[in-house]
Design a protein around this motif. Structure first.
Motif, short mmCIF file in Angstrom:
data_model
loop_
_atom_site.label_atom_id
_atom_site.label_comp_id
_atom_site.label_asym_id
_atom_site.label_seq_id
_atom_site.Cartn_x
_atom_site.Cartn_y
_atom_site.Cartn_z
N ARG A 1 0.86 -1.23 0.01
CA ARG A 1 0.02 0.32 0.03
C ARG A 1 1.10 1.22 -0.14
NH1 ARG A 1 -3.90 -1.96 4.67
NH2 ARG A 1 -5.46 -3.13 3.39
N ARG A 2 1.95 1.47 0.70
CA ARG A 2 2.72 2.42 0.91
C ARG A 2 3.60 2.65 -0.57
NH1 ARG A 2 5.82 5.64 -0.52
NH2 ARG A 2 6.95 6.87 0.62
N GLU B 1 1.93 4.52 -3.46
CA GLU B 1 2.06 5.98 -3.62
C GLU B 1 3.38 6.57 -4.00
OE1 GLU B 1 1.85 6.95 0.79
OE2 GLU B 1 -0.22 5.89 1.21
N GLY B 2 4.44 5.39 -4.11
CA GLY B 2 5.43 5.92 -4.81
C GLY B 2 6.64 5.28 -4.05
N SER C 1 9.83 0.19 -5.27
CA SER C 1 8.84 0.55 -5.87
C SER C 1 8.03 -0.95 -6.45
CB SER C 1 9.15 1.46 -7.10
OG SER C 1 9.97 0.85 -8.05
#
Length: 113
Positions: free
Chosen positions: A24-25, A28-29, A72
């Motif tokens: 999930r984190r 975001e990038g 990533s």
């Protein structure tokens, strides 16, 4: 994604909340291990172990930046899989994971110190 589809594959991700939180984190990038440790609240060793597993499965990638590595998501369609998994979990709770026949009982994850 050899490892991701064998023996439970992505279905096991909800059984490992730490891995799901990392994905999930990363949705975001890019992030460094230290960013993930502070973001998901797990110990550095636990985050590193999850990252190794996710990288070996082909779900994430890393690239060096100075003395650190940036992680990533490896495939954009993983975002769709995460969204579908979250919808399924919202609809069923942890019924599948707690099923006495098919459920898994993962070892507890080490909290951040």
């Amino acid at each position: 994604m050899r490892g991701a589809v064998g023996r439970g594959g992505p279905v096991q991700l909800p059984g490992r909340p730490g891995r799901l939180a990392i994905l999930r984190r990363l949705a975001e990038g890019e992030a460094r291990v230290t960013d993930l440790v502070s973001g998901v609240g797990l110990a550095q060793s636990t985050v590193s172990a999850h990252l190794s597993c996710l990288r070996d499965c082909g779900l994430i990638t890393s690239r060096p930046q100075g003395r650190a590595s940036l992680y990533s998501l490896a495939r954009p369609e993983l975002l769709d899989l995460l969204a579908a998994a979250e919808q399924l979990l919202a609809a069923t709770g942890e019924a599948v994971d707690l099923c006495p026949t098919y459920g898994t009982h993962p070892a507890p994850e080490e909290p951040a110190r």
